[in-house]
Design an enzyme around this catalytic site. Structure first.
Site, PDB file in Angstrom:
ATOM      1  N   ASP A   1       0.843  -1.195   0.000  1.00 24.74           N
ATOM      2  CA  ASP A   1       0.000   0.000   0.000  1.00 24.74           C
ATOM      3  C   ASP A   1       0.880   1.248   0.000  1.00 24.74           C
ATOM      4  OD1 ASP A   1      -1.883   1.958   0.449  1.00 24.74           O
ATOM      5  OD2 ASP A   1      -2.128   1.488   2.581  1.00 24.74           O
TER       6      ASP A   1
ATOM      7  N   ASN B   1      -0.311   4.507  -0.227  1.00 29.08           N
ATOM      8  CA  ASN B   1      -0.914   5.773   0.226  1.00 29.08           C
ATOM      9  C   ASN B   1      -1.596   5.695   1.584  1.00 29.08           C
ATOM     10  OD1 ASN B   1      -3.145   4.295  -0.403  1.00 29.08           O
ATOM     11  ND2 ASN B   1      -3.981   5.699  -1.931  1.00 29.08           N
TER      12      ASN B   1
ATOM     13  N   ASP C   1      -4.049   3.924   2.779  1.00 28.32           N
ATOM     14  CA  ASP C   1      -5.488   3.668   2.975  1.00 28.32           C
ATOM     15  C   ASP C   1      -5.764   2.221   3.383  1.00 28.32           C
ATOM     16  OD1 ASP C   1      -5.093   2.279   0.632  1.00 28.32           O
ATOM     17  OD2 ASP C   1      -6.635   3.309  -0.530  1.00 28.32           O
TER      18      ASP C   1
ATOM     19  N   ASP D   1      -1.913  -1.144  -3.731  1.00 30.03           N
ATOM     20  CA  ASP D   1      -2.237  -0.391  -4.949  1.00 30.03           C
ATOM     21  C   ASP D   1      -1.109  -0.513  -5.976  1.00 30.03           C
ATOM     22  OD1 ASP D   1      -0.281   1.406  -3.888  1.00 30.03           O
ATOM     23  OD2 ASP D   1      -1.851   2.332  -2.669  1.00 30.03           O
TER      24      ASP D   1
ATOM     25  N   ASP E   1      -5.263 -10.487 -15.653  1.00 30.75           N
ATOM     26  CA  ASP E   1      -6.274 -11.485 -15.323  1.00 30.75           C
ATOM     27  C   ASP E   1      -7.510 -11.200 -16.175  1.00 30.75           C
ATOM     28  OD1 ASP E   1      -7.740 -13.464 -13.830  1.00 30.75           O
ATOM     29  OD2 ASP E   1      -6.463 -13.009 -12.115  1.00 30.75           O
TER      30      ASP E   1
ATOM     31  N   ASP F   1      -9.571 -16.564 -15.942  1.00 33.73           N
ATOM     32  CA  ASP F   1     -10.360 -17.032 -14.800  1.00 33.73           C
ATOM     33  C   ASP F   1     -11.407 -18.068 -15.234  1.00 33.73           C
ATOM     34  OD1 ASP F   1     -10.858 -16.221 -11.890  1.00 33.73           O
ATOM     35  OD2 ASP F   1     -12.886 -16.086 -12.710  1.00 33.73           O
TER      36      ASP F   1
ATOM     37  N   GLU G   1      -7.491 -21.063 -16.150  1.00 32.07           N
ATOM     38  CA  GLU G   1      -7.858 -21.745 -14.896  1.00 32.07           C
ATOM     39  C   GLU G   1      -9.001 -22.710 -15.217  1.00 32.07           C
ATOM     40  OE1 GLU G   1      -9.275 -20.594 -10.383  1.00 32.07           O
ATOM     41  OE2 GLU G   1     -10.222 -19.656 -12.096  1.00 32.07           O
TER      42      GLU G   1
ATOM     43  N   HIS H   1      -4.048 -17.168  -4.770  1.00 28.24           N
ATOM     44  CA  HIS H   1      -4.900 -16.383  -3.873  1.00 28.24           C
ATOM     45  C   HIS H   1      -6.142 -17.151  -3.432  1.00 28.24           C
ATOM     46  CE1 HIS H   1      -6.635 -16.111  -7.798  1.00 28.24           C
ATOM     47  NE2 HIS H   1      -7.740 -15.600  -7.291  1.00 28.24           N
ATOM     48  N   ASP H   2      -6.367 -18.347  -3.967  1.00 26.80           N
ATOM     49  CA  ASP H   2      -7.529 -19.156  -3.587  1.00 26.80           C
ATOM     50  C   ASP H   2      -7.160 -20.337  -2.704  1.00 26.80           C
ATOM     51  OD1 ASP H   2      -9.239 -17.610  -5.193  1.00 26.80           O
ATOM     52  OD2 ASP H   2      -8.881 -18.869  -6.954  1.00 26.80           O
TER      53      ASP H   2
HETATM   54  C1  NOJ Z   1     -11.401 -18.053  -9.664  1.00 30.74           C
HETATM   55  C2  NOJ Z   1     -10.629 -16.991  -8.985  1.00 30.74           C
HETATM   56  O1  NOJ Z   1      -9.303 -17.376  -8.853  1.00 30.74           O
HETATM   57  C3  NOJ Z   1     -11.318 -16.720  -7.670  1.00 30.74           C
HETATM   58  O2  NOJ Z   1     -10.573 -15.900  -6.820  1.00 30.74           O
HETATM   59  C4  NOJ Z   1     -12.665 -16.135  -7.971  1.00 30.74           C
HETATM   60  O3  NOJ Z   1     -13.386 -16.009  -6.773  1.00 30.74           O
HETATM   61  C5  NOJ Z   1     -13.460 -17.011  -8.927  1.00 30.74           C
HETATM   62  N1  NOJ Z   1     -12.686 -17.548  -9.989  1.00 30.74           N
HETATM   63  C6  NOJ Z   1     -14.583 -16.226  -9.520  1.00 30.74           C
HETATM   64  O4  NOJ Z   1     -14.063 -15.255 -10.399  1.00 30.74           O
END
Ligand code: NOJ
Length: 558
Positions: free
Chosen positions: A21, A23, A25, A29, A98, A199, A254, A327-328
């Site tokens: 980050d 700034n 907040d 960013d 993405d 995605d 994905e 991130h999932d």
């Molecule tokens: C896969 C993404 O990696 C995930 O973070 C997202 O919630 C779902 N697709 C829906 O876009």
């Protein structure tokens, strides 16, 4: 095998909200990313995959896009983004954006129009159906819990949303919609980006007639009717013809629920669709029959089966992506390693295990310093919509206990990966001077990038070495993979072969010392130890080795 720059690259994923980050907040960013470009260069990665930075109401943290050609205010401006691209390119790195086009946000202008009336020109951009017998058009559940349909009073119809109700699915059967997407992709490529991570791209074609999942339940998993659907290859080939074939790109799709046979089509070597896909199979080895929240102890033999199936399955046709984190997913060192006593050793071992395989490796921010899962006491400290929807369904509306569900969140929740990047040991791990949008993992004083960069024995330094080795040895990129000692439940060992060279990779997945015998058909003479996570001396005879806890060894035999 045909050579390609995207096979030789290492990709680093940035989840912008949690990266840096600039700034104060509390939200990462684009300027914050720019401040860290030298760090990324120092690590040695070639390509950055940037999770969505587009305009979004953030129901699903940017995976719900309301304008594909504008930057989210919290992340900065298009000028900042231009500077980011320039900063990457001037350092010799590339940028992958993405692409989230299975669905948009319900606040996208297309959807705002679409819901207005049945004869609106945008109506057919989404998937609308009348109810059946007073309930939803079919029994599909959303991936984020509950029905996959939302009733809309204005036109007395339901729209499909495989994710949250603020993520309506786009109707790919509509050629005008497809053209809009191709134009948008072209616009980004003309701005100079180098590729796309797509995605859930294998969900874009739904089975004709949208049939209910069999079994008669009111709500059920309908994956068979929307994963790898009937027209998905036709759409991707069209996208390739219209857009991708005109540029020199890196693309990864994905693809939950894709088999190696599917992958051979998506990532075919003629290049008519994508370069590679993300499989989920290895991410499912610790899930029971009820899905990801149904915790199951994992076994090394399952990991071997899955990885070997993909390595062998795609060796002549296709190309693998290699990942253990994103991130999932929970943090890999907590999941398949040991995040206490052997955190450093096991993080290095897991990196070795993955980076020595055939495919393009992906590193997720924080993996290179061994960041771990987190345990927040209160559900309120979690942000992820998937977590909150699941908790509501199971605990508030269902009959599962709070403690059991919290345990599954600790093990599998996506916020494990989304806690802010740990830059140093100052307040909030140096991520922000304000209040972070998601709490920082309290272990940042010990685990942070500053101390890792300064330490030649750190996980960061080890990852630098792994990345460099790939540049020095073709065999790491192109060699053929073969599993050895299949039955062994402690050691994952494999070879890579190219011409007269053999690479032997030996990884101890346990905290116990263990003996390893190299199969006699491998000529182990004149070996050379390329990398190891302990200070092991090279040795002329590696026919039998005693491995230390989580030890990893890579020998090059000639
Ligand atoms: C896969 C993404 O990696 C995930 O973070 C997202 O919630 C779902 N697709 C829906 O876009």
């Amino acid at each position: 095998m045909e050579k390609a720059w995207w096979k030789e690259s290492v990709v680093y994923q940035i989840y912008p909200r949690s990266f840096n980050d600039s700034n104060g907040d509390g939200i990462g960013d684009i300027k914050g990313i720019i401040e860290k470009l030298d760090y990324l260069k120092q690590l040695g990665v070639d390509v950055i995959w940037l999770s969505p930075v587009y305009k979004s109401p953030n129901d699903d943290n940017g995976y719900d896009i309301s304008d594909y050609q504008a930057i989210m205010d919290e992340f900065g401006t298009m000028d900042d983004w231009d500077e980011l691209l320039e900063g990457l390119h001037s350092r010799g790195m590339k940028l992958m954006m993405d692409l989230v086009v299975n669905h948009s946000s319900d606040e996208h202008k297309w959807f705002i129009e679409s819901r207005k009336s049945k004869d609106n020109p945008y109506r057919d951009y989404y998937i609308w159906r009348p109810g059946k017998d007073g309930i939803e058009p079919n029994n599909w559940t959303s991936i984020f819990s509950g029905s996959a349909w939302e009733y809309d009073e204005i036109t007395d119809e339901y729209y499909l949303h495989l994710f949250s109700k603020k993520q309506p699915d786009l109707n790919w059967e509509n050629p005008t919609l497809r053209q809009e997407i191709y134009d948008m992709m072209t616009w980004w490529l003309d701005k100079g980006i180098d590729g796309f991570r797509m995605d859930v791209i294998n969900l874009i074609s739904k089975a004709e007639g949208l049939p209910s999942a069999p079994g008669g339940k009111r709500y059920d998993w309908g994956g068979d009717f929307f994963m790898n659907g009937p027209r998905v290859h036709e759409y991707l080939q069209e996208m390739n013809r219209e857009v991708l074939s005109k540029y020199d790109t890196i693309t990864v799709g994905e693809c939950p629920g894709a088999s190696t046979e599917d992958a051979k089509k998506y990532a075919n070597k003629e290049g008519t669709e994508l370069n590679m896909i993300f499989t989920f199979e290895h991410m499912d080895i610790d899930s029971g029959p009820e899905g990801k929240w149904d915790l199951k102890p994992w076994q090394l033999s399952d990991l071997k089966d899955v990885m070997t199936k993909w390595q062998k399955g795609l060796e002549d046709d296709g190309w693998n992506s290699l990942y253990l984190n994103n991130h999932d997913q929970p943090r890999v060192v907590s999941r398949f390693g040991n995040d206490t006593e052997y955190r450093v050793e096991s993080a290095k071992m897991l990196g070795t295990f993955l980076h020595m395989m055939q495919g393009t490796p992906y590193i997720y921010q924080g993996e290179e310093i061994g960041m771990t899962n987190v345990r927040f006491d209160s559900l309120d400290d979690y942000n992820d919509i998937e977590i909150h929807n699941m908790y509501r369904e199971k605990v508030i509306e269902g009959n599962e206990g709070h403690d059991k569900v919290m345990e599954s969140i600790y093990v599998k929740g996506r916020d494990n990966a989304r806690t802010p990047m740990q830059w140093d040991d100052s307040k909030n791990a140096g991520f922000t001077t304000g209040t972070p949008w998601l709490k920082v993992n309290p272990n940042y004083k010990e685990i942070n990038a500053k101390s890792a960069v300064e330490n030649p024995d750190s996980i960061f330094s080890y990852y630098q070495k792994l990345i460099k080795l790939r540049k020095e040895h073709d065999i790491i990129v192109y060699g053929t993979y073969d599993l050895i000692d299949e039955e062994n439940e402690q050691i994952y060992a494999y070879t890579r072969t190219l011409g007269d060279k053999t690479l032997v990779v030996i990884c101890n997945f346990t905290e116990n010392k263990t003996e390893f015998e190299l199969p006699t058909n491998i000529n182990y003479h004149s070996n050379h130890l390329l990398i190891s996570n302990y200070n092991r001396e090279d040795s002329k005879d590696i026919s039998s080795i005693e491995l230390k806890p989580y030890e990893a060894l890579v020998y090059l035999l000639k």
